[in-house]
Write a protein that holds these residues in place. Structure first.
Motif, PDB file in Angstrom:
ATOM      1  N   THR A  23      51.738   7.557   0.861  1.00 54.60           N
ATOM      2  CA  THR A  23      52.742   6.786   0.126  1.00 54.60           C
ATOM      3  C   THR A  23      52.126   5.455  -0.235  1.00 54.60           C
ATOM      4  OG1 THR A  23      54.580   7.831   1.286  1.00 54.60           O
ATOM      5  CG2 THR A  23      55.021   5.708   0.229  1.00 54.60           C
ATOM      6  N   VAL A  25      52.693   1.877  -1.606  1.00 51.66           N
ATOM      7  CA  VAL A  25      53.725   0.866  -1.823  1.00 51.66           C
ATOM      8  C   VAL A  25      53.090  -0.289  -2.576  1.00 51.66           C
ATOM      9  CG1 VAL A  25      55.287  -0.766  -0.698  1.00 51.66           C
ATOM     10  CG2 VAL A  25      55.003   1.538   0.233  1.00 51.66           C
ATOM     11  N   ASP A  27      52.692  -2.275  -6.720  1.00 47.46           N
ATOM     12  CA  ASP A  27      52.479  -1.970  -8.123  1.00 47.46           C
ATOM     13  C   ASP A  27      51.416  -2.913  -8.660  1.00 47.46           C
ATOM     14  OD1 ASP A  27      52.899  -0.545 -10.413  1.00 47.46           O
ATOM     15  OD2 ASP A  27      54.977  -1.162 -10.684  1.00 47.46           O
ATOM     16  N   ARG A  31      47.709   0.978 -11.419  1.00 49.19           N
ATOM     17  CA  ARG A  31      48.586   2.133 -11.178  1.00 49.19           C
ATOM     18  C   ARG A  31      48.278   3.313 -12.105  1.00 49.19           C
ATOM     19  NH1 ARG A  31      54.879   2.285  -9.556  1.00 49.19           N
ATOM     20  NH2 ARG A  31      55.124   4.536  -9.659  1.00 49.19           N
ATOM     21  N   ARG A  48      52.631   9.860  -3.108  1.00 51.77           N
ATOM     22  CA  ARG A  48      53.901   9.334  -3.628  1.00 51.77           C
ATOM     23  C   ARG A  48      53.691   7.882  -4.015  1.00 51.77           C
ATOM     24  NH1 ARG A  48      58.764   6.695  -1.812  1.00 51.77           N
ATOM     25  NH2 ARG A  48      57.954   6.402   0.273  1.00 51.77           N
ATOM     26  N   PHE A  49      54.018   7.549  -5.250  1.00 51.10           N
ATOM     27  CA  PHE A  49      53.947   6.174  -5.740  1.00 51.10           C
ATOM     28  C   PHE A  49      55.328   5.543  -5.573  1.00 51.10           C
ATOM     29  CE2 PHE A  49      50.333   8.159  -7.707  1.00 51.10           C
ATOM     30  CZ  PHE A  49      49.387   7.157  -7.787  1.00 51.10           C
ATOM     31  N   ALA A  50      55.497   4.724  -4.548  1.00 53.55           N
ATOM     32  CA  ALA A  50      56.795   4.099  -4.280  1.00 53.55           C
ATOM     33  C   ALA A  50      57.040   2.900  -5.184  1.00 53.55           C
ATOM     34  CB  ALA A  50      56.872   3.663  -2.818  1.00 53.55           C
ATOM     35  N   VAL A  53      58.341  -2.505  -3.559  1.00 58.90           N
ATOM     36  CA  VAL A  53      59.417  -2.392  -2.577  1.00 58.90           C
ATOM     37  C   VAL A  53      59.674  -3.798  -2.051  1.00 58.90           C
ATOM     38  CG1 VAL A  53      60.136  -1.407  -0.370  1.00 58.90           C
ATOM     39  CG2 VAL A  53      58.737  -0.043  -1.945  1.00 58.90           C
ATOM     40  N   GLU A  58      64.460  -2.176   2.783  1.00 58.86           N
ATOM     41  CA  GLU A  58      63.732  -1.118   2.070  1.00 58.86           C
ATOM     42  C   GLU A  58      62.282  -1.029   2.533  1.00 58.86           C
ATOM     43  OE1 GLU A  58      64.383  -0.921  -2.259  1.00 58.86           O
ATOM     44  OE2 GLU A  58      66.038  -2.315  -1.892  1.00 58.86           O
ATOM     45  N   GLU A  62      60.275   1.990   4.654  1.00 62.07           N
ATOM     46  CA  GLU A  62      58.980   2.591   4.274  1.00 62.07           C
ATOM     47  C   GLU A  62      57.999   2.538   5.445  1.00 62.07           C
ATOM     48  OE1 GLU A  62      58.073   4.311   1.670  1.00 62.07           O
ATOM     49  OE2 GLU A  62      59.624   3.828   0.209  1.00 62.07           O
TER      50      GLU A  62
END
Length: 173
Positions: A23, A25, A27, A31, A48-50, A53, A58, A62
């Motif tokens: 995962t 987290v 940006d 990206r 998985r590109f969260a 956050v 939140e 994570e």
């Protein structure tokens, strides 16, 4: 941030039969390139590109969903993200840059050379296969954070340094 080497490490782990879900987290400008790399390696279902956050519940969620925190940075000072992960009891794998070797060298994590996907994969594979080591690193992470980043201790140290620099302030305390 060195994420490309982490993606390579995950691909290598999956190729070795290690069940891993990455995962990411955060940006940034890399990206799109990372999405391309993940697609090229055929591991879209394991990454998985969260995205961004926000700090708070939140982000805590994570961190709590993770088994290991990885920071493959190429350049850092002492990143808050590592301290936050340690405060949630996560074992940490990070690169040997900035203040990380000192912080993690106390037995709270694993330090690898920056940009070395092979070393990242080796460290992660060892942790994936050794739940006792993950538990030990987790406990050590919590211990170090409580000792080094306890708010009372940090405030006391700050006040002591201020009092040294400005003796007139010592009388105010």
């Amino acid at each position: 941030k060195g994420i490309a080497s982490l993606v390579q490490a995950v691909a290598a782990l999956l190729g070795d039969g290690v069940d891993v879900l990455l995962t990411l987290v955060g940006d940034g400008p890399e990206r799109a390139r990372l999405h391309e790399q993940v697609a090229r390696l055929g591991i879209e279902d394991r990454v998985r590109f969260a995205g961004f956050v926000p700090a708070g519940p939140e982000l805590v969620a994570e961190l709590d969903a993770a088994e290991v925190f990885v920071l493959p940075s190429l350049s850092e000072g002492l990143p808050h993200s590592v301290v936050e992960a340690m405060a949630r009891g996560l074992p940490v794998v990070a690169t040997s840059i900035g203040g990380l070797p000192e912080l993690l060298g106390a037995g709270a994590g694993v330090v690898v050379p920056p940009g070395d996907a092979g070393a990242l994969a080796t460290a992660l594979q060892a942790l994936a296969r050794d739940p006792r080591e993950r538990e030990r690193l987790s406990a050590r992470s919590l211990e170090i954070v409580r000792r080094r980043f306890d708010p009372e201790r940090v405030l006391d140290a700050f006040c002591a340094r201020l009092a040294e620099a400005y003796p007139q302030l010592a009388a105010m305390r």
